[in-house]
Design a protein around this motif. Sequence first.
Motif, PDB file in Angstrom:
ATOM      1  N   THR A   1     -13.124  -4.415 -26.002  1.00 20.23           N
ATOM      2  CA  THR A   1     -11.874  -4.149 -24.701  1.00 20.23           C
ATOM      3  C   THR A   1     -12.384  -2.871 -23.791  1.00 20.23           C
ATOM      4  OG1 THR A   1     -10.411  -4.482 -26.607  1.00 20.23           O
ATOM      5  CG2 THR A   1      -9.601  -3.130 -24.623  1.00 20.23           C
ATOM      6  N   GLU A   2     -13.057  -1.943 -24.281  1.00 14.69           N
ATOM      7  CA  GLU A   2     -13.687  -1.016 -23.410  1.00 14.69           C
ATOM      8  C   GLU A   2     -15.347  -0.994 -23.213  1.00 14.69           C
ATOM      9  OE1 GLU A   2     -11.130   2.216 -22.606  1.00 14.69           O
ATOM     10  OE2 GLU A   2      -9.327   0.888 -23.180  1.00 14.69           O
ATOM     11  N   LEU A   3     -15.883  -1.876 -23.568  1.00 13.90           N
ATOM     12  CA  LEU A   3     -17.237  -1.906 -23.843  1.00 13.90           C
ATOM     13  C   LEU A   3     -17.812  -2.964 -22.436  1.00 13.90           C
ATOM     14  CD1 LEU A   3     -18.182  -1.946 -27.381  1.00 13.90           C
ATOM     15  CD2 LEU A   3     -18.167  -0.132 -25.842  1.00 13.90           C
ATOM     16  N   SER A   4     -19.002  -2.323 -21.933  1.00 10.80           N
ATOM     17  CA  SER A   4     -19.660  -3.746 -21.200  1.00 10.80           C
ATOM     18  C   SER A   4     -20.616  -4.323 -21.889  1.00 10.80           C
ATOM     19  CB  SER A   4     -20.447  -2.701 -20.081  1.00 10.80           C
ATOM     20  OG  SER A   4     -21.700  -2.061 -20.748  1.00 10.80           O
ATOM     21  N   ALA A   5     -20.706  -5.743 -21.260  1.00 12.67           N
ATOM     22  CA  ALA A   5     -21.524  -6.486 -21.897  1.00 12.67           C
ATOM     23  C   ALA A   5     -22.923  -5.948 -22.467  1.00 12.67           C
ATOM     24  CB  ALA A   5     -21.883  -7.661 -20.917  1.00 12.67           C
ATOM     25  N   ALA A   6     -23.623  -5.185 -21.549  1.00 13.59           N
ATOM     26  CA  ALA A   6     -24.614  -4.531 -21.885  1.00 13.59           C
ATOM     27  C   ALA A   6     -24.484  -3.784 -23.260  1.00 13.59           C
ATOM     28  CB  ALA A   6     -25.100  -3.828 -20.886  1.00 13.59           C
ATOM     29  N   ASP A   7     -23.626  -2.898 -23.204  1.00 18.50           N
ATOM     30  CA  ASP A   7     -23.199  -1.716 -24.271  1.00 18.50           C
ATOM     31  C   ASP A   7     -23.058  -2.973 -25.683  1.00 18.50           C
ATOM     32  OD1 ASP A   7     -23.417   0.305 -22.820  1.00 18.50           O
ATOM     33  OD2 ASP A   7     -21.308   0.369 -22.663  1.00 18.50           O
TER      34      ASP A   7
ATOM     35  N   VAL B   1     -29.228  -3.715 -32.070  1.00 18.37           N
ATOM     36  CA  VAL B   1     -29.460  -2.527 -33.123  1.00 18.37           C
ATOM     37  C   VAL B   1     -29.007  -3.028 -34.331  1.00 18.37           C
ATOM     38  CG1 VAL B   1     -28.900  -0.261 -33.816  1.00 18.37           C
ATOM     39  CG2 VAL B   1     -29.415  -0.709 -31.639  1.00 18.37           C
ATOM     40  N   HIS B   2     -27.805  -3.548 -34.527  1.00 24.17           N
ATOM     41  CA  HIS B   2     -27.111  -3.986 -36.023  1.00 24.17           C
ATOM     42  C   HIS B   2     -27.980  -4.954 -36.737  1.00 24.17           C
ATOM     43  CE1 HIS B   2     -24.203  -4.673 -39.078  1.00 24.17           C
ATOM     44  NE2 HIS B   2     -24.593  -6.167 -38.764  1.00 24.17           N
ATOM     45  N   PHE B   3     -28.441  -5.862 -35.813  1.00 23.51           N
ATOM     46  CA  PHE B   3     -29.392  -7.061 -36.364  1.00 23.51           C
ATOM     47  C   PHE B   3     -30.897  -6.732 -36.402  1.00 23.51           C
ATOM     48  CE2 PHE B   3     -25.554  -9.349 -35.337  1.00 23.51           C
ATOM     49  CZ  PHE B   3     -25.050  -9.875 -36.649  1.00 23.51           C
ATOM     50  N   GLY B   4     -31.115  -5.398 -35.672  1.00 26.60           N
ATOM     51  CA  GLY B   4     -32.611  -5.309 -35.735  1.00 26.60           C
ATOM     52  C   GLY B   4     -33.543  -6.296 -35.107  1.00 26.60           C
ATOM     53  N   LEU B   5     -33.009  -6.652 -33.790  1.00 27.77           N
ATOM     54  CA  LEU B   5     -33.570  -7.616 -33.081  1.00 27.77           C
ATOM     55  C   LEU B   5     -34.552  -6.824 -31.870  1.00 27.77           C
ATOM     56  CD1 LEU B   5     -30.429  -9.749 -32.118  1.00 27.77           C
ATOM     57  CD2 LEU B   5     -32.123 -10.111 -33.741  1.00 27.77           C
ATOM     58  N   LYS B   6     -35.429  -7.654 -31.372  1.00 36.37           N
ATOM     59  CA  LYS B   6     -36.121  -6.901 -30.307  1.00 36.37           C
ATOM     60  C   LYS B   6     -35.669  -7.067 -29.054  1.00 36.37           C
ATOM     61  CE  LYS B   6     -40.624  -7.548 -32.854  1.00 36.37           C
ATOM     62  NZ  LYS B   6     -41.890  -8.200 -32.531  1.00 36.37           N
ATOM     63  N   LYS B   7     -35.550  -6.082 -28.255  1.00 34.83           N
ATOM     64  CA  LYS B   7     -34.855  -6.257 -26.990  1.00 34.83           C
ATOM     65  C   LYS B   7     -35.814  -6.356 -25.896  1.00 34.83           C
ATOM     66  CE  LYS B   7     -32.022  -3.240 -23.653  1.00 34.83           C
ATOM     67  NZ  LYS B   7     -31.341  -1.964 -23.241  1.00 34.83           N
ATOM     68  N   GLN B   8     -35.662  -7.443 -25.530  1.00 34.81           N
ATOM     69  CA  GLN B   8     -36.716  -7.980 -24.164  1.00 34.81           C
ATOM     70  C   GLN B   8     -36.350  -7.044 -22.820  1.00 34.81           C
ATOM     71  OE1 GLN B   8     -35.975 -12.073 -23.565  1.00 34.81           O
ATOM     72  NE2 GLN B   8     -36.925 -12.709 -25.761  1.00 34.81           N
ATOM     73  N   LEU B   9     -37.447  -6.858 -22.445  1.00 32.30           N
ATOM     74  CA  LEU B   9     -37.319  -5.873 -21.015  1.00 32.30           C
ATOM     75  C   LEU B   9     -36.216  -6.500 -19.995  1.00 32.30           C
ATOM     76  CD1 LEU B   9     -38.279  -3.553 -19.713  1.00 32.30           C
ATOM     77  CD2 LEU B   9     -40.366  -5.010 -18.749  1.00 32.30           C
ATOM     78  N   GLY B  10     -35.726  -5.954 -19.748  1.00 32.38           N
ATOM     79  CA  GLY B  10     -34.313  -6.396 -18.571  1.00 32.38           C
ATOM     80  C   GLY B  10     -33.544  -7.358 -19.221  1.00 32.38           C
ATOM     81  N   SER B  11     -33.463  -7.666 -20.652  1.00 34.73           N
ATOM     82  CA  SER B  11     -32.467  -8.502 -20.949  1.00 34.73           C
ATOM     83  C   SER B  11     -30.945  -8.361 -20.975  1.00 34.73           C
ATOM     84  CB  SER B  11     -32.978  -9.070 -22.394  1.00 34.73           C
ATOM     85  OG  SER B  11     -32.616  -7.729 -23.282  1.00 34.73           O
ATOM     86  N   THR B  12     -30.714  -7.029 -20.897  1.00 34.99           N
ATOM     87  CA  THR B  12     -29.154  -6.668 -20.497  1.00 34.99           C
ATOM     88  C   THR B  12     -28.918  -6.026 -19.341  1.00 34.99           C
ATOM     89  OG1 THR B  12     -29.623  -4.358 -21.792  1.00 34.99           O
ATOM     90  CG2 THR B  12     -28.845  -6.269 -23.103  1.00 34.99           C
TER      91      THR B  12
END
Length: 93
Positions: free
Chosen positions: A65-71, A78-89
């Motif tokens: 409700t109060e979160l951005s898509a990036a958040d 973080v929850h699923f232990g995924l790798k964040k791709q540079l620039g992905s969010t």
Amino acid sequence: AKENGAEVLSLLLTCSPGELMRRIVLEDRKKFKKATSVEMMEMFLEKYDLSSPVPFVDTLTIDNTELSAADVADQIIVHFGLKKQLGSTDEIG
């Protein structure tokens, strides 16, 4: 998907009813062929349970409700232990 070696991660995104009705009419939903009218969403909500996780499946539930898509994306990563791709969010609005 599991039969083909893919990992299935269960995620449920929710928001307040008022926020859902505000978002449902946003112009950018049309390009994704999503429901675009309050009447259509009310019909879906009456007919289907769209706010409960799949039974017996470990599901991450996020109230956005109060979160951005990036958040939201960061929480999923973080929850699923995924790798964040540079620039992905960075481009998610």
